[in-house]
Design a protein around this motif. Structure first.
Motif, PDB file in Angstrom:
ATOM      1  N   GLU A   1       1.255   4.218  -2.871  1.00  0.00           N
ATOM      2  CA  GLU A   1       1.125   5.649  -2.560  1.00  0.00           C
ATOM      3  C   GLU A   1       2.341   6.431  -3.035  1.00  0.00           C
ATOM      4  O   GLU A   1       2.218   7.545  -3.559  1.00  0.00           O
ATOM      5  N   GLU A   2       3.533   5.840  -2.859  1.00  0.00           N
ATOM      6  CA  GLU A   2       4.756   6.516  -3.286  1.00  0.00           C
ATOM      7  C   GLU A   2       4.814   6.656  -4.804  1.00  0.00           C
ATOM      8  O   GLU A   2       5.247   7.687  -5.330  1.00  0.00           O
TER       9      GLU A   2
ATOM     10  N   THR B   1      -2.898  -2.728  -7.280  1.00  0.00           N
ATOM     11  CA  THR B   1      -3.721  -1.681  -6.665  1.00  0.00           C
ATOM     12  C   THR B   1      -3.842  -0.478  -7.584  1.00  0.00           C
ATOM     13  O   THR B   1      -4.942   0.057  -7.796  1.00  0.00           O
TER      14      THR B   1
ATOM     15  N   GLN C   1       0.828  -1.197   0.000  1.00  0.00           N
ATOM     16  CA  GLN C   1       0.000   0.000   0.000  1.00  0.00           C
ATOM     17  C   GLN C   1       0.871   1.258   0.000  1.00  0.00           C
ATOM     18  O   GLN C   1       0.593   2.223  -0.715  1.00  0.00           O
ATOM     19  N   THR C   2       1.934   1.213   0.778  1.00  0.00           N
ATOM     20  CA  THR C   2       2.842   2.356   0.837  1.00  0.00           C
ATOM     21  C   THR C   2       3.579   2.548  -0.491  1.00  0.00           C
ATOM     22  O   THR C   2       3.769   3.669  -0.947  1.00  0.00           O
TER      23      THR C   2
ATOM     24  N   LYS D   1      -7.126   1.178  -9.677  1.00  0.00           N
ATOM     25  CA  LYS D   1      -7.566   2.565  -9.548  1.00  0.00           C
ATOM     26  C   LYS D   1      -7.514   3.307 -10.876  1.00  0.00           C
ATOM     27  O   LYS D   1      -7.847   4.489 -10.949  1.00  0.00           O
TER      28      LYS D   1
ATOM     29  N   GLU E   1       2.225   6.826  -6.769  1.00  0.00           N
ATOM     30  CA  GLU E   1       1.237   7.862  -7.095  1.00  0.00           C
ATOM     31  C   GLU E   1       1.839   9.254  -6.922  1.00  0.00           C
ATOM     32  O   GLU E   1       1.640  10.142  -7.758  1.00  0.00           O
ATOM     33  N   LYS E   2       2.569   9.437  -5.828  1.00  0.00           N
ATOM     34  CA  LYS E   2       3.191  10.744  -5.573  1.00  0.00           C
ATOM     35  C   LYS E   2       4.188  11.100  -6.674  1.00  0.00           C
ATOM     36  O   LYS E   2       4.256  12.246  -7.128  1.00  0.00           O
TER      37      LYS E   2
END
Length: 234
Positions: free
Chosen positions: A17-18, A57, A13-14, A61, A20-21
Motif C-alpha cells: 500500500e505504501e 502483490t 500488505q502495508t 495487480k 502504491e501511494k
C-alpha cells in the motif's frame, strides 16, 4: 524521502500500500525501476520476505513487473483506460465480455503451461491451491498467475496482470458471495485441482478443456452474483 516505519501485523500488505501511494504521488514514476529489495527494506524498516511478498502483490495487480536479473519496474500501462471495471459493480455485459477474453486467453495459457511448466511452477500452483493463510480471492488470483508465469511468455503474463488489475473489486465481491455457498467454493477448488493435475501430467488438451469448463462455471456464478446484488440494491 519521508515515510513511516511499518509495525502492523500484515506487513507485506502495508508495504504494498505504501509503495502504491508513492507511485501515485510520483515519488516512483511509471517506467522506472523500483529501489532494490535491500533499499526498500531500509526505507520501510521491514524484512526482505515482506518486501518480496509486497512486490508479488503489486505485480499481481499489474502495478509493477519483474525482469529477471534486472529488477522490478513500474508499469506504464493503465488498464483502467481500456476497461470500465473500476466501477463498484460491473454490468452483466461487462462480465460477459470479460469472460470472452478470459476464455480466449486463459485456455491457451493452461495449454501452454502443461507444455512448458517446471517443477518449481508446479510447487507454486500447489501452494496456491492448498494455502489457507491468505484471502480466497488472492489465492485464486495467484493460481491463475502462476499458470501464466509458467508459460515463460512475458506478454501473456502482462495481459493477465492487466485483466486482473481491472477486475480486483469484482473478484473480491464474487468471493464474498460464494463464501455463503460452501458447495460452490468446493467446486471451484476441485476445478483448480483438475487443471493443476492436467498441467502436472503435461496433458495440454485436457488442461485447455478443464480451464474452459472452469471459466464457464465461474462466469455463470458471477452473473448470478451480479443479479442478486442488483436486486438487493433496489
Amino acid at each position: 524521502m519521508n515515510v513511516e516505519k511499518i509495525t502492523t501485523k500484515k506487513v507485506s500488505q502495508t508495504v504494498a500500500e505504501e509503495i502504491e501511494k508513492l507511485i501515485e504521488k510520483g515519488s516512483f514514476k511509471a517506467g522506472e525501476m523500483l529501489p532494490s529489495v535491500r533499499e526498500l527494506c531500509d526505507l520501510f524498516g521491514v524484512g526482505r520476505s515482506s518486501v518480496r511478498d509486497a512486490i508479488t502483490t503489486l505485480s499481481g495487480k499489474g502495478i509493477v513487473y519483474v525482469k529477471q536479473g534486472e529488477g522490478t519496474y513500474i508499469c506504464e500501462f493503465d488498464p483502467s483506460k481500456l476497461f470500465n471495471y473500476h466501477l463498484l459493480l460491473p454490468s452483466s455485459k461487462e462480465i460477459i465480455e470479460l469472460f470472452q477474453v478470459r476464455k480466449i486467453l486463459e485456455t491457451g495459457i493452461a495449454e501452454k503451461s502443461a507444455i512448458h511448466r517446471s517443477e518449481q511452477d508446479l510447487l507454486k500452483m500447489e501452494e496456491c491451491i492448498y494455502n489457507q493463510s491468505v484471502n480466497k480471492w488472492e489465492s485464486d488470483y495467484q493460481f491463475h498467475m502462476a499458470m501464466a508465469k509458467s508459460t515463460g511468455n512475458e506478454i501473456l503474463i502482462q495481459f493477465m496482470q492487466f485483466i486482473s488489475a481491472t477486475t480486483k473489486k469484482a473478484m473480491i465481491d464474487f468471493h464474498q458471495y460464494i463464501q455463503k455457498n460452501p458447495d460452490t467454493v468446493k467446486q471451484i477448488d476441485n476445478q483448480h485441482l483438475q487443471i493443476y493435475e492436467a498441467i502436472k501430467e503435461r496433458e495440454s488438451a485436457k488442461a485447455h478443456r478443464m480451464m474452459s469448463e472452469h471459466l464457464n462455471f465461474v462466469e455463470e456464478e458471477m452473473l448470478q452474483s451480479h443479479i442478486l446484488q442488483q436486486s438487493s440494491r433496489k
